[in-house]
Design an enzyme around this catalytic site. Structure first.
Site, PDB file in Angstrom:
ATOM      1  N   GLU A   1      16.775   0.485  21.766  1.00 28.87           N
ATOM      2  CA  GLU A   1      17.154  -0.407  22.948  1.00 28.87           C
ATOM      3  C   GLU A   1      18.733  -0.563  22.981  1.00 28.87           C
ATOM      4  OE1 GLU A   1      14.871  -3.655  24.041  1.00 28.87           O
ATOM      5  OE2 GLU A   1      16.288  -4.906  24.564  1.00 28.87           O
TER       6      GLU A   1
ATOM      7  N   ARG B   1       8.475 -10.326  23.069  1.00 34.64           N
ATOM      8  CA  ARG B   1       9.388 -10.438  22.177  1.00 34.64           C
ATOM      9  C   ARG B   1      10.842  -9.805  22.665  1.00 34.64           C
ATOM     10  NH1 ARG B   1      11.822  -7.475  18.100  1.00 34.64           N
ATOM     11  NH2 ARG B   1      10.453  -5.693  18.062  1.00 34.64           N
TER      12      ARG B   1
ATOM     13  N   HIS C   1       7.731  -0.651  24.089  1.00 38.07           N
ATOM     14  CA  HIS C   1       9.065  -0.534  24.166  1.00 38.07           C
ATOM     15  C   HIS C   1       9.208   0.472  25.246  1.00 38.07           C
ATOM     16  CE1 HIS C   1      12.810   0.645  23.285  1.00 38.07           C
ATOM     17  NE2 HIS C   1      13.068  -0.430  22.050  1.00 38.07           N
TER      18      HIS C   1
ATOM     19  N   HIS D   1       5.080  -0.821  20.211  1.00 35.21           N
ATOM     20  CA  HIS D   1       5.998  -1.121  19.242  1.00 35.21           C
ATOM     21  C   HIS D   1       5.853  -2.378  18.651  1.00 35.21           C
ATOM     22  CE1 HIS D   1      10.029  -0.714  18.090  1.00 35.21           C
ATOM     23  NE2 HIS D   1      10.427  -2.184  18.443  1.00 35.21           N
TER      24      HIS D   1
ATOM     25  N   GLN E   1       3.321  -5.352  22.608  1.00 37.43           N
ATOM     26  CA  GLN E   1       4.559  -4.969  23.255  1.00 37.43           C
ATOM     27  C   GLN E   1       4.789  -3.182  23.298  1.00 37.43           C
ATOM     28  OE1 GLN E   1       8.796  -5.437  21.655  1.00 37.43           O
ATOM     29  NE2 GLN E   1       8.400  -6.825  23.341  1.00 37.43           N
TER      30      GLN E   1
ATOM     31  N   PHE F   1      21.321  -6.573  24.146  1.00 40.11           N
ATOM     32  CA  PHE F   1      20.114  -6.222  23.929  1.00 40.11           C
ATOM     33  C   PHE F   1      19.486  -6.780  25.105  1.00 40.11           C
ATOM     34  CE2 PHE F   1      17.558  -4.090  20.594  1.00 40.11           C
ATOM     35  CZ  PHE F   1      18.306  -3.662  19.677  1.00 40.11           C
TER      36      PHE F   1
ATOM     37  N   LEU G   1      10.845   6.029  18.301  1.00 37.93           N
ATOM     38  CA  LEU G   1      11.659   5.090  19.142  1.00 37.93           C
ATOM     39  C   LEU G   1      13.099   5.489  19.370  1.00 37.93           C
ATOM     40  CD1 LEU G   1      11.607   2.227  20.011  1.00 37.93           C
ATOM     41  CD2 LEU G   1      13.105   1.499  18.032  1.00 37.93           C
TER      42      LEU G   1
ATOM     43  N   LYS H   1       0.785  -1.172   0.169  1.00 35.94           N
ATOM     44  CA  LYS H   1      -0.018  -0.108  -0.076  1.00 35.94           C
ATOM     45  C   LYS H   1       0.918   1.364  -0.004  1.00 35.94           C
ATOM     46  CE  LYS H   1      -0.987   0.275   5.247  1.00 35.94           C
ATOM     47  NZ  LYS H   1      -2.012   0.334   6.061  1.00 35.94           N
TER      48      LYS H   1
ATOM     49  N   ARG I   1      11.681  -6.160  27.682  1.00 38.15           N
ATOM     50  CA  ARG I   1      10.997  -4.884  27.610  1.00 38.15           C
ATOM     51  C   ARG I   1       9.615  -4.809  28.469  1.00 38.15           C
ATOM     52  NH1 ARG I   1      11.446  -4.596  20.919  1.00 38.15           N
ATOM     53  NH2 ARG I   1      13.716  -3.679  21.174  1.00 38.15           N
TER      54      ARG I   1
HETATM   55  C1  LIG Z   1      10.855   2.037  15.159  1.00 38.75           C
HETATM   56  C2  LIG Z   1      11.166   0.473  15.164  1.00 38.75           C
HETATM   57  C3  LIG Z   1      12.313   0.029  15.314  1.00 38.75           C
HETATM   58  C4  LIG Z   1      12.622  -1.428  15.406  1.00 38.75           C
HETATM   59  N1  LIG Z   1      13.858  -1.870  15.696  1.00 38.75           N
HETATM   60  C5  LIG Z   1      13.927  -3.258  15.364  1.00 38.75           C
HETATM   61  C6  LIG Z   1      15.289  -3.594  15.698  1.00 38.75           C
HETATM   62  O1  LIG Z   1      16.292  -3.142  15.707  1.00 38.75           O
HETATM   63  N2  LIG Z   1      15.490  -5.073  15.720  1.00 38.75           N
HETATM   64  C7  LIG Z   1      14.565  -5.992  15.418  1.00 38.75           C
HETATM   65  O2  LIG Z   1      14.618  -7.257  15.304  1.00 38.75           O
HETATM   66  N3  LIG Z   1      13.101  -5.414  15.374  1.00 38.75           N
HETATM   67  C8  LIG Z   1      12.896  -4.105  15.224  1.00 38.75           C
HETATM   68  N4  LIG Z   1      11.573  -3.833  15.034  1.00 38.75           N
HETATM   69  C9  LIG Z   1      10.425  -4.782  14.878  1.00 38.75           C
HETATM   70  C10 LIG Z   1      10.772  -4.924  13.264  1.00 38.75           C
HETATM   71  O3  LIG Z   1      11.270  -3.847  12.525  1.00 38.75           O
HETATM   72  C11 LIG Z   1       9.382  -5.280  12.611  1.00 38.75           C
HETATM   73  O4  LIG Z   1       8.687  -6.420  13.339  1.00 38.75           O
HETATM   74  C12 LIG Z   1       9.406  -5.852  11.331  1.00 38.75           C
HETATM   75  O5  LIG Z   1      10.512  -5.074  10.302  1.00 38.75           O
HETATM   76  C13 LIG Z   1       8.244  -5.940  10.505  1.00 38.75           C
HETATM   77  O6  LIG Z   1       8.649  -6.039   9.208  1.00 38.75           O
HETATM   78  P1  LIG Z   1       7.168  -6.796   8.235  1.00 38.75           P
HETATM   79  O7  LIG Z   1       8.109  -7.177   7.123  1.00 38.75           O
HETATM   80  O8  LIG Z   1       6.603  -8.056   9.207  1.00 38.75           O
HETATM   81  O9  LIG Z   1       6.299  -5.882   7.994  1.00 38.75           O
HETATM   82  P2  LIG Z   1       6.505  -4.083   7.595  1.00 38.75           P
HETATM   83  O10 LIG Z   1       7.875  -3.653   7.489  1.00 38.75           O
HETATM   84  O11 LIG Z   1       5.918  -3.343   8.811  1.00 38.75           O
HETATM   85  O12 LIG Z   1       5.849  -3.784   6.288  1.00 38.75           O
HETATM   86  C14 LIG Z   1       4.638  -4.151   5.980  1.00 38.75           C
HETATM   87  C15 LIG Z   1       4.149  -4.121   4.802  1.00 38.75           C
HETATM   88  O13 LIG Z   1       2.812  -4.310   4.480  1.00 38.75           O
HETATM   89  C16 LIG Z   1       2.199  -3.465   3.521  1.00 38.75           C
HETATM   90  N5  LIG Z   1       0.807  -3.474   3.883  1.00 38.75           N
HETATM   91  C17 LIG Z   1       0.131  -3.463   4.863  1.00 38.75           C
HETATM   92  N6  LIG Z   1      -1.321  -3.458   4.813  1.00 38.75           N
HETATM   93  C18 LIG Z   1      -1.269  -3.461   3.538  1.00 38.75           C
HETATM   94  C19 LIG Z   1      -2.583  -3.691   2.565  1.00 38.75           C
HETATM   95  N7  LIG Z   1      -3.957  -3.574   3.151  1.00 38.75           N
HETATM   96  N8  LIG Z   1      -2.230  -3.383   1.210  1.00 38.75           N
HETATM   97  C20 LIG Z   1      -1.194  -3.607   0.733  1.00 38.75           C
HETATM   98  N9  LIG Z   1       0.063  -3.638   1.491  1.00 38.75           N
HETATM   99  C21 LIG Z   1      -0.142  -3.578   2.722  1.00 38.75           C
HETATM  100  C22 LIG Z   1       2.892  -2.157   3.812  1.00 38.75           C
HETATM  101  O14 LIG Z   1       2.809  -1.292   2.662  1.00 38.75           O
HETATM  102  C23 LIG Z   1       4.502  -2.574   3.976  1.00 38.75           C
HETATM  103  O15 LIG Z   1       4.925  -2.893   2.789  1.00 38.75           O
HETATM  104  C24 LIG Z   1      11.521  -2.442  15.042  1.00 38.75           C
HETATM  105  C25 LIG Z   1      10.252  -1.808  14.847  1.00 38.75           C
HETATM  106  C26 LIG Z   1      10.020  -0.556  14.821  1.00 38.75           C
HETATM  107  C27 LIG Z   1       8.654   0.064  14.585  1.00 38.75           C
END
Ligand SMILES: Cc1cc2nc3c(=O)[nH]c(=O)nc-3n(C[C@H](O)[C@H](O)[C@H](O)COP(=O)(O)OP(=O)(O)OC[C@H]3O[C@@H](n4cnc5c(N)ncnc54)[C@H](O)[C@@H]3O)c2cc1C
Length: 582
Positions: free
Chosen positions: A251, A393, A238, A352, A236, A122, A248, A41, A282
């Protein structure tokens, strides 16, 4: 309606979606000529994964004292024993190979003086195993995955395509429906296999570190397709979100030695986790901060009206800060005009991550209400609940789950198509027409009703922030459930002010809000039913973990009057639950 035919359709272009796409194409090498649609999206690289900061855990140096057993134990203890131990065991092994692999794909891991990959502490780890690239780990990982994907030809990207439903008939996946936001056209992605990698749902809350796009659409898509969600009550917080908005502060700041200080200048973590201090998991640190605030030892912020504590990095020194936490320095300067080299940051817990998610098996196959796989459908990353993280987590275990499950799911999808050679599905046209009418007729076209999408969303965020927070009680959760019901009722009468087709964010936000209301109800009601405290779910009225009654996963299915709950056992293979002290 436009129909687009693919072998594999992946929704979501974060770490999980991109890693899955690469694995399918890498396995295929043109042999079956599989064609993959990558749908988002957002603009592809804007997925929330780019903002991951601190690190990605894996066992790299057994000779220095780390081991798979230790990483599995840390993860399971961190989960407050709700993780499925067979899944954790598999996860810790594959994480190592993923770190090495994405290094070859271009991730510039920080290095030690001896040239080997550096790792940092961490929370909740028994060994410093968070591998990192400065404090921009997610950005570098995403870039490496995207660059790698560009080496392959057999895929198409569909940026700014909003998926509205999963088409399933007779327990068989038949594709996704979507709106092409640029034109407002309705699309049917017809595919033999589908993967949901849509990330989490931080936007249910007022204060969150998650992107504006993290509205939990994948949870809503699955729930509305009659598929079960698992363990959604575990949200969760944070510990260190920048006041006021909750941006954020990684950590890794505490991993590098930052202190948490209350209004009396005291390092209060000594009361809550004497051995781990600021590096407790956390859930424990978030509770400690809220307790300090609730008992009057927080600091009041005039601008926001919020209480906070301090995160102090001054003693780390400018050189270390510039080398390892440059982004955190930038955030402090940019948003508050504070230089962490000589001033502490005001922080409080921020939403988070969602430990819960779409109910999948150890291969990422989406399971139906009977616990059997839906033919042709997978989920990966934060959208899925395997469960590796149980009720809490560990930091640095999110990005690696995306990589590991991208690998696992990509392979499983490929094996399925190679072995079963499924044909392109042919769903009954009624399903597709009904979905088109729901969006463009019943929601966009509706002229009656006076409810406003943004007003309802605001009230939902306030409700979750107030009643479904770090500490919970039965009476607060009941208030949340009643309020969410009211908002769901009002949602039926929303009227959109923008009636156009092109880039209609008003329509997109309305669809997201529908998902958010469903998920909020599942979270609040699941939390009300779970009369114990475990991991991130802390009930003031039931302060203890209750293994006799609650060592089980929550399963929520959509019913006529709201979610229906049941429970399934936790897979315990190696470690019996013990008291969780740090
Ligand atoms: C600020 C922050 C820092 C973090 N730091 C760490 C870290 O240092 N180490 C660690 O291990 N984890 C960390 N995390 C957690 C981790 O980054 C996330 O859990 C992970 O990146 C999620 O990835 P994902 O591929 O599941 O989804 P996302 O990266 O959230 O991507 C979701 C995707 O789905 C698409 N999408 C959603 N709904 C729709 C729809 N209806 N139609 C079409 N497309 C859609 C979006 O466009 C996007 O492309 C962090 C999280 C945050 C928020």
């Amino acid at each position: 309606m436009e129909t687009l035919d693919y072998d594999v359709a992946i929704v979501g272009t974060g770490l999980a979606g991109l890693r899955t796409a690469i694995e399918v194409l890498r396995r295929d090498k043109g042999r079956l000529g599989l064609r993959v649609a990558v749908i988002s999206k957002l603009y592809l690289m804007r997925s929330h994964s780019v903002s991951a900061e601190g690190g990605t855990s894996a066992v790299l140096y057994p000779e220095e004292g780390d081991s798979f057993e230790l990483m599995a134990w840390d993860t399971i203890k961190g989960s407050d024993f709700l993780a499925d131990q067979d899944a954790v065991w598999r996860f810790v092994h594959i994480a190592t190979q993923e770190i090495r692999l994405i290094e070859r794909w271009g991730v510039p891991w920080n290095r030690r003086a001896d040239g080997r990959i550096e790792q940092r502490w961490f929370g909740g780890l028994s060994f410093p195993r968070a591998t990192y690239a400065q404090d921009k780990t997610g950005f570098f990982e995403m870039r490496a995955l995207y660059d790698t994907l560009l080496k392959y030809e057999n895929w198409d990207r569909f940026d700014e395509n909003f998926v509205t439903s999963i088409v399933i008939e007779n327990n068989e996946f038949k594709g996704f429906t979507a709106i092409d936001l640029k034109t407002g056209n309705f699309r049917y992605f017809r595919a033999k296999a589908g993967v949901i990698a849509t990330g989490g749902a931080g936007q249910l809350y007022r204060i969150t570190s998650m992107a504006a796009s993290s509205t939990g659409d994948g949870y809503g898509l699955a729930y509305n397709a009659g598929l079960p969600l698992k363990d959604m009550e575990f949200v969760q917080f944070h510990p260190t979100g920048l006041v006021p908005r909750g941006i954020l502060i990684t950590e890794a700041a505490r991993g590098e030695g930052a202190y948490l200080i209350n209004k009396d200048g005291e390092r209060f973590m000594k009361k809550y986790a004497p051995s781990k201090m600021e590096l407790a998991p956390r859930d424990i640190v978030s509770r400690a901060i809220m307790k300090e605030i609730m008992e009057g030892r927080g600091i009041y912020d005039d601008n926001s009206g919020l209480y906070h504590v301090w995160l102090d990095m001054r003693h780390l020194g400018k050189e270390k800060i510039e080398e390892r936490l440059p982004f955190i320095r930038e955030i402090g300067l940019k948003y508050l005009g504070i230089d962490i080299v000589d001033q502490p940051l005001p922080i409080r817990p921020t939403v988070h991550y969602n430990m819960g998610g779409i109910h999948v098996d150890i291969d990422g196959k989406v399971l139906n209400a009977n616990g059997s796989p839906v033919k042709g459908l997978w989920a990966a990353g934060e959208a899925a609940c395997v469960s590796i993280h149980g009720s809490n987590r560990l930091g640095s275990n999110g990005t690696n789950e995306c990589l590991v499950y991208g690998y696992i799911v990509g392979n499983d999808v490929y094996n399925y198509i190679e072995k079963e050679r499924p044909a392109l599905p042919n769903p009954s046209q009624n399903i597709l027409l009904a979905e088109e009418d729901r969006i463009f007729g019943k929601i966009l076209g509706k002229e009656s009703g006076g409810e406003d999408v943004y007003q309802i969303k605001d009230e939902l965020k306030d409700t979750m922030e107030k009643y479904v927070h770090v500490y919970r009680t039965g009476s607060d959760l009941e208030k949340a459930v009643i309020k969410i019901k009211e908002l769901k009722e009002r949602y039926k009468y929303i009227k959109l002010s923008d009636k156009s087709r092109i880039f209609n964010y008003n329509l997109e936000h309305a669809l997201e809000l529908g998902f958010m209301l469903d998920i909020a109800e599942v979270i609040a009601r699941g939390a009300l039913l779970r009369t114990e405290s475990r991991g991130a779910h802390a009930r003031l009225d039931y302060p203890n973990r209750d293994d006799a009654n609650w060592l089980k996963h929550t399963i929520a299915l959509k019913g006529a009057e709201g979610p229906l709950f049941s429970y399934i056992p936790v897979k315990i293979t190696m470690w019996k639950p013990v008291a969780r002290v740090y």
